[in-house]
Scaffold this active site. Structure first.
Site, PDB file in Angstrom:
ATOM      1  CB  SER A   2     -27.720 -17.239  -0.207  1.00  0.00           C
ATOM      2  OG  SER A   2     -27.813 -15.950  -1.071  1.00  0.00           O
ATOM      3  CG  ASP A  57     -36.250 -16.281  -0.701  1.00  0.00           C
ATOM      4  OD1 ASP A  57     -35.525 -15.182  -1.776  1.00  0.00           O
ATOM      5  OD2 ASP A  57     -35.000 -17.223  -1.041  1.00  0.00           O
ATOM      6  CG  HIS A  99     -32.173 -13.876   0.032  1.00  0.00           C
ATOM      7  ND1 HIS A  99     -32.736 -15.838  -0.859  1.00  0.00           N
ATOM      8  CD2 HIS A  99     -31.286 -15.041  -0.247  1.00  0.00           C
ATOM      9  CE1 HIS A  99     -31.493 -16.081  -1.259  1.00  0.00           C
ATOM     10  NE2 HIS A  99     -30.400 -15.704  -0.673  1.00  0.00           N
ATOM     11  CG  ASP A 100     -31.533 -11.256   4.776  1.00  0.00           C
ATOM     12  OD1 ASP A 100     -30.691 -11.965   4.576  1.00  0.00           O
ATOM     13  OD2 ASP A 100     -31.104 -10.273   5.476  1.00  0.00           O
TER      14      ASP A 100
END
Length: 369
Positions: A152, A315, A348-349
């Site tokens: 990220s 994501d 995204h995680d």
């Protein structure tokens, strides 16, 4: 084999210097919080720099005491026998400037007036973060970095390191990153900021630490957290289940996903400073690897080292096509680049939730450097 680095201590490096920021402002003196794991070799070149995400910190592995039940945020990646093997590598993780986790940020004392900076703190960019980290790397006597690895916002830092310190960096691994923040990501951060600004306790950044704008920050975190998840992961975790506490026809009754966001946002209030949250969101919004260059092509031309890129299928904050834009340009320039699209339902995680899906690929890459 014991696969934990055990009890670790956060260190603090002080720099009596003025760092010239991308804005032209000067920031100093500086403090950088950091942790190290493993042993620096005689050549001082077995170093892997781990760079953290938005609200992360320097505590990437191990625990701070025997009673500590919460290991570092990438503990499953760092330690003896793990992919970032502390029997082989000297791993460093530094908290970024602009944060509230030990490095100089809005909560720090402004030397000009002896009071916390608050909104007098200058706007920082991701590039400023890595220039500050370079001060730490030099202080530690490190001569080269075997790799810079991060997810990220950490991926942005990894790319900046490779471009701006090509003589020092031997490889980079940007995970779930982007070459420039999209309008959608900026829009989501704007909603988060407005939630804070509309909380009467924010007081234009002059809130008392013991009385932060809790409702605004909790809502801001909830907005951000939605972008870290995915439709599939929400179905898996919550579905359309209604909270057992509420009646379905209660106007203020909530679904389980709503309860979760309330809990996650409320819990975050005690963990992070509101102004720091805003400043780091601004740094994310401003991110563009082509800043000060004529184009993306020119910026990437300065990357000399091999790079390994990971994107995740679900994501939607930094979707795969944004990673692929950078990778395709590197391929056009005949740079040594490797890319993997990882299938994952966790949005995204995914880089935090399912690292086992990319660990073998990362291990193979690092052993070739």
């Amino acid at each position: 084999m014991n696969d934990s680095v055990g009890i670790v201590k956060t260190e603090y490096a002080q720099f009596d210097t003025q760092l010239r920021l991308e804005s032209g402002r000067l920031l100093g003196p500086l403090t950088l919080a950091y942790e190290t794991y493993g042993t620096l070799n005689t050549e001082r070149d077995n170093v892997i720099l781990v760079t953290h995400a938005w609200t992360g910190d320097a505590h990437a592995a191990g625990v701070h005491s025997k009673e500590d039940r919460r290991p570092g945020w990438w503990d499953n990646m760092i330690g003896p026998g793990k992919v970032l093997d502390t029997d082989r590598y000297f791993v460093i993780c530094s908290n970024t400037i602009g944060s509230c986790k030990g490095s100089t940020g809005p909560t720090s004392i402004n030397p000009r007036n002896g009071r916390p900076y608050r909104l007098q703190f200058p706007v920082v960019m991701v590039r400023d973060m890595i220039h500050a980290q370079k001060l730490l790397i030099d202080r530690l006597g490190v001569t080269s970095l075997q790799s810079v690895v991060g997810g990220s916002m950490g991926a942005m830092q990894a790319l900046e390191w490779g471009i701006h310190y090509p003589e020092m960096v031997r490889s980079i691994v940007p995970i779930a990153g982007t070459g420039r923040t999209s309008p959608m990501a900026i829009a989501l951060n704007n909603l988060a900021r407005q939630a804070i600004y509309n909380d009467p306790l924010w007081k234009k950044g002059n809130y008392r630490p013991e009385h932060p704008p809790a409702d605004g920050l909790a809502l801001a975190r909830a907005v951000g957290h939605i972008s870290f998840l995915s439709d599939a992961s929400m179905h898996l975790k919550f579905g359309r289940r209604f909270s057992v506490r509420d009646g379905m026809f209660d106007l203020f009754g909530k679904f389980e996903v709503e309860r979760y966001l309330d809990y996650n946002g409320g819990n975050f209030v005690g963990l992070f400073d509101t102004n720091s949250f805003i400043y780091l969101a601004k740094a994310l919004d401003l991110y563009d690897v082509a800043w000060t260059f004529d184009s993306l092509q020119e910026a990437l031309s300065y990357l000399r080292c091999p790079s390994l890129w990971f994107a995740f299928s679900s994501d939607w904050l930094y979707p795969p096509n944004q990673t692929e834009e950078v990778v395709e340009e590197l391929e056009k320039q005949k740079k040594p680049v490797e890319y993997h699209l990882i299938e994952s339902a966790y949005g995204h995680d995914s880089f935090l939730v399912e690292p086992e899906k990319f660990i073998p690929l990362l291990d193979t890459f690092l052993r070739k450097i």
